[in-house]
Scaffold this motif. Structure first.
Motif, PDB file in Angstrom:
ATOM      1  N   THR A  70       3.704  31.166 -14.636  1.00 15.34           N
ATOM      2  CA  THR A  70       4.556  29.445 -14.479  1.00 15.34           C
ATOM      3  C   THR A  70       5.668  29.492 -13.980  1.00 15.34           C
ATOM      4  N   LEU A  73       5.912  29.919 -10.356  1.00 17.05           N
ATOM      5  CA  LEU A  73       5.720  28.936  -9.703  1.00 17.05           C
ATOM      6  C   LEU A  73       6.051  27.704  -9.636  1.00 17.05           C
ATOM      7  N   VAL A  77       7.126  25.840  -6.563  1.00 18.73           N
ATOM      8  CA  VAL A  77       7.290  24.333  -6.508  1.00 18.73           C
ATOM      9  C   VAL A  77       8.414  22.902  -6.437  1.00 18.73           C
ATOM     10  N   GLU A  83       4.644  25.768   0.021  1.00 14.80           N
ATOM     11  CA  GLU A  83       4.242  25.492  -1.655  1.00 14.80           C
ATOM     12  C   GLU A  83       4.033  27.129  -1.640  1.00 14.80           C
ATOM     13  N   PRO A  84       3.142  26.889  -2.928  1.00 18.66           N
ATOM     14  CA  PRO A  84       3.890  28.435  -3.398  1.00 18.66           C
ATOM     15  C   PRO A  84       2.671  29.443  -2.163  1.00 18.66           C
ATOM     16  N   MET A  85       3.159  30.655  -2.961  1.00 21.23           N
ATOM     17  CA  MET A  85       2.222  32.018  -2.625  1.00 21.23           C
ATOM     18  C   MET A  85       0.782  31.389  -2.726  1.00 21.23           C
ATOM     19  N   PRO A  86      -0.426  31.481  -2.891  1.00 17.88           N
ATOM     20  CA  PRO A  86      -1.562  31.397  -2.818  1.00 17.88           C
ATOM     21  C   PRO A  86      -1.915  32.555  -4.388  1.00 17.88           C
ATOM     22  N   PHE A  89      -0.368  31.366  -7.267  1.00 14.78           N
ATOM     23  CA  PHE A  89      -0.723  30.220  -7.910  1.00 14.78           C
ATOM     24  C   PHE A  89      -2.046  30.797  -8.853  1.00 14.78           C
ATOM     25  N   LEU A  90      -2.824  31.692  -8.453  1.00 12.98           N
ATOM     26  CA  LEU A  90      -4.183  32.288  -9.242  1.00 12.98           C
ATOM     27  C   LEU A  90      -3.075  33.138 -10.316  1.00 12.98           C
ATOM     28  N   GLN A  93      -3.343  31.406 -13.671  1.00  9.85           N
ATOM     29  CA  GLN A  93      -4.709  30.884 -14.131  1.00  9.85           C
ATOM     30  C   GLN A  93      -5.426  31.920 -14.735  1.00  9.85           C
TER      31      GLN A  93
END
Lengths: 224, 360
Positions: A70, A73, A77, A83-86, A89-90, A93
Motif C-alpha cells: 500500500t 501504491l 499514485v 497511473e500505477p503498474m497494474p 495495485f493488485l 488487494q
C-alpha cells in the motif's frame, strides 16, 4: 465434534519466501504478493495432497495486511505522474491471495480475509467459532484458519486446520463452550505456537480460548 | 442451534440520497446522473456522496454519523462488522508523504466504531467487492448459531485516487456510463457509499433465507466466462434456502457493465434458471459500483424498493448483446416480490449469493 488437523507456525526472511514457494511447487509463483506466497506455503504444509480437493474454506486474518504494498501504491499514485503498474495495485488487494492459490488447492471453495485493527491482539476466537459453525452445518469438510503478516524484516504464518471428519492423528478436538476451562490462552496472533506448546506438554486436558473483544465466544480444545 | 436471522433495519448514504427510501424513490424516478472524478489528464464518471466537505476525515465522519442517525439508538455493546476494500487510504492521500500508515491494517474500524457509538466487539472484512456479504455471512452465522443476538454490518467505500487509478490502470473503467448486459458496455463506473444493515434474531419483515460465498480463481480480475463457479454458489444458496430456482422472483444482478464479468454472470444465470428467468435488475447504473460497500448498499436499496412495491428500471440498457441475450428490466414494475436473489461477483475472485424472503 470438530477435529484439529494441523497446527503450524512458519517464519521467513522476506527474501527467502520465493525460495520456499519454489521448494513446495517446484516452480515460482508468478506475480504473487508476499501474503499470497505465505498463504500458499502454509496451506500446502497444513493439508496433505489427498486432502487438497476436499471442500475447504479459508479464514485468514492479518495485522499488517498488504501494508508495504500500500505504501508503494501511495507513492506511485501521489508522487508519480502516471497511473500505477497494474501489479502494484493488485498487490494491495489481499482477497486475491485465495484466488491465486486455488489452482493448488482445488477444493478451496471460499475465503474471507479479516484485517485486524490492533497490534498484538488477534481474532482467532471468531475464526474458530465460524469454522466450527460452518463445519457443523456441513458447509465444508475442512477449514483453514490463519494469521498472515509480513513486514520489512519478517514474514510469518500461523495456521490451524480443522476437519469435520475424525482423523487418525488429530491431537485435539474443538467445540464452542459457554464457560472457560481452567486453563486458557490469550487471543494473540501466535496462538498456534502457544497451542502447540500446550499439546506437547502434560498439562490440563482442556484449554479454552476466550476473546475479550469477540463477544461471548469461547472455543474449547480437548486433548485426544 | 440454528435460528432464523432477520434484517431489522437498513441505512444508507450514497450518491442518490441519504436513506434507503430516498434512494429507492430517486431510482424509481429514473435518476442516474453521475459526477466526475479526475485522474491526471483523464476524467471518469463517478458517483460521489452529496457532501461538500473537502477534508477526507471530516467528510467521512459526517457520512458515518448520517448513517448512524438512520440506524437510531443502539446498545453500545452491539457487535460491529465493518466491510471495506480501501478503509481510510483517501485520508493518507490527502495528508501526503511521508505516509504514516498505522501498522494494524483495519485500525480505521476503531474510529468508525467510535462515530457509531459502538464500543463492543468489532471485526473487519476486506474481500474486495464481496466484503459486504462476507461480513454479513459472518454476522448471520453467529446469530443463527445463538452466539450473538444482533449485529451491525457496515460497508464503507469512500473516494480515493488509489482505487480509481488501479482500476483505470487495468482498463476496467468506462469513460461514459455503466451499461449492464448491454452490447455497448465498456466498463465500470465507481462510486462511494456508506451502508448499514442491522441483523437480528428478532423477527422482522425480511429474513435471510440463504447466503453463500465462493471463489473463482480463473483470473485475479474476473471470473471464468462460462460462469460455472458463479452458478455453483447460486445453487448452494438455493439449497441452503430450501428453494427451487423457480421460487426466485427477482434477481439483483452484479452486472455493472464489465464486458467479461457481465457475460460470466449471464452464463451462470442461464445455467441455473434456464427458460424461467426471473425479473433482472441492476442498481449500479444509478449508484455506481461501490466495491466493498456495494453488497450492503444494494441490499438496502433493493429492500426499500420491494417494501414500496416499486421496482425501478435498469438504466443504461438498450441494446441487446447477442452473446448475453438477457434483458434487465427497462420498464418500472409494481410487482409484489416475496423472494429475491442478490449476486456479487468480485474483483479478486470473490463470489456471493444472498436470498432474502419476506417473513410472515
Amino acid at each position: 465434534m470438530i477435529n484439529l488437523a494441523a497446527v503450524l507456525s512458519q517464519s521467513f526472511a522476506p527474501a527467502e519466501l520465493p525460495a520456499a514457494v519454489r521448494a513446495v511447487l517446484g516452480k515460482p509463483l508468478r506475480r504473487a504478493a508476499p501474503l499470497t506466497q505465505l498463504a500458499l506455503v502454509g496451506a500446502l504444509a497444513c493439508l496433505p495432497a489427498e486432502r487438497r480437493a476436499l471442500p475447504t474454506a479459508l479464514l485468514w486474518q492479518s495485522t499488517s495486511g498488504p501494508r508495504l504494498e500500500t505504501l508503494t501504491l501511495l507513492d506511485e499514485v501521489c508522487a508519480g505522474s502516471a497511473e500505477p503498474m497494474p501489479y502494484d495495485f493488485l498487490a494491495t488487494q489481499p482477497a486475491i491471495a485465495a484466488a491465486q492459490i486455488q489452482s493448488f488447492l482445488p477444493g478451496l471453495q471460499t475465503a474471507m480475509h479479516l484485517p485486524l485493527d490492533r497490534e498484538g491482539v488477534a481474532n482467532w476466537s471468531l475464526l474458530l467459532s465460524l469454522a466450527i459453525v460452518w463445519l457443523n452445518e456441513g458447509r465444508c469438510a475442512q477449514v483453514l484458519c490463519a494469521q498472515l503478516d509480513h513486514a520489512i524484516d519478517v514474514a510469518s504464518g500461523h495456521w490451524l486446520a480443522l476437519s469435520r471428519a475424525p482423523l487418525e492423528n488429530s491431537p485435539a478436538s474443538l467445540q464452542l463452550a459457554k464457560g472457560a476451562a481452567s486453563e486458557s490462552l490469550p487471543d494473540t496472533p501466535d496462538l498456534p505456537a502457544r497451542l502447540a506448546k500446550w499439546l506437547a506438554g502434560n498439562g490440563s486436558p482442556t484449554l479454552s480460548l476466550h476473546s475479550p473483544v469477540a463477544m461471548k465466544l469461547t472455543v474449547e480444545f480437548t486433548r485426544l | 442451534m440454528t435460528r432464523p436471522v432477520y434484517i431489522a433495519k437498513t441505512a444508507l448514504l450514497c450518491a442518490r440520497g441519504n436513506s434507503p427510501a430516498a434512494v429507492a424513490s430517486a431510482l424509481w424516478n429514473g435518476e442516474c446522473s453521475a459526477g466526475q472524478r479526475k485522474l491526471g489528464e483523464r476524467a471518469f464518471p463517478y458517483f460521489g456522496l452529496p457532501l461538500d466537505e473537502h477534508d477526507w476525515m471530516v467528510r467521512t465522519e459526517q457520512a458515518i454519523r448520517q448513517v448512524a442517525g438512520q440506524l437510531g439508538k443502539l446498545p453500545p455493546e452491539t457487535p460491529l462488522f465493518v466491510a471495506s476494500s480501501s478503509f481510510q487510504i483517501g485520508h493518507f492521500e490527502q495528508l501526503g508523504a511521508p505516509f504514516e500508515l498505522p501498522f494494524a491494517a483495519a485500525s480505521f474500524s476503531r474510529q468508525i466504531g467510535d462515530w457509531l457509538g459502538l464500543s463492543g466487539a468489532r471485526t473487519s472484512f476486506s474481500n474486495a467487492c464481496t466484503s459486504g456479504f462476507s461480513a454479513l455471512d459472518a454476522a448471520r452465522s453467529l446469530i443463527a448459531a445463538g452466539l450473538i443476538d444482533d449485529a451491525i454490518v457496515l460497508g464503507v467505500e469512500l473516494a480515493n485516487d488509489s482505487t480509481l487509478a488501479g482500476f483505470a490502470a487495468m482498463e476496467l473503467l468506462s469513460r461514459t456510463a455503466g451499461r449492464p448486459f448491454d452490447a455497448r458496455r465498456d466498463g465500470l463506473v465507481l462510486g462511494e457509499a456508506v451502508a448499514a444493515v442491522h441483523l437480528s434474531a428478532k423477527p422482522a419483515t425480511w429474513r435471510i433465507a440463504g447466503l453463500r460465498t465462493g471463489l473463482d480463481g480463473f483470473s485475479t480480475t474476473g471470473p471464468n466466462p462460462d460462469g460455472s463457479r458463479i452458478a455453483d454458489v447460486t445453487v448452494d444458496c438455493l439449497k441452503e434456502a430450501i428453494l427451487k430456482a423457480a421460487d426466485i422472483e427477482l434477481i439483483k444482478l452484479q452486472a455493472a457493465g464489465s464486458p467479461g464479468t457481465d457475460l460470466a454472470e449471464a452464463n451462470a444465470l442461464r445455467s441455473v434458471f434456464g427458460q424461467h428467468m426471473p425479473l433482472l435488475l441492476s442498481l449500479k447504473p444509478g449508484l455506481g459500483h461501490t466495491l466493498g460497500a456495494s453488497g450492503l448498499a444494494e441490499l438496502a436499496v433493493l429492500l426499500a424498493c420491494l417494501d414500496a412495491d416499486k421496482i425501478p428500471a435498469t438504466a443504461g440498457f438498450s441494446k441487446v448483446d447477442p452473446e448475453i441475450a438477457l434483458f434487465p428490466m427497462v420498464e418500472r414494475s409494481t410487482e409484489h416480490i416475496e423472494r429475491a436473489l442478490l449476486n456479487l461477483i468480485g474483483f479478486g475472485g470473490g463470489l456471493a449469493s444472498l436470498i432474502v424472503e419476506r417473513h410472515g
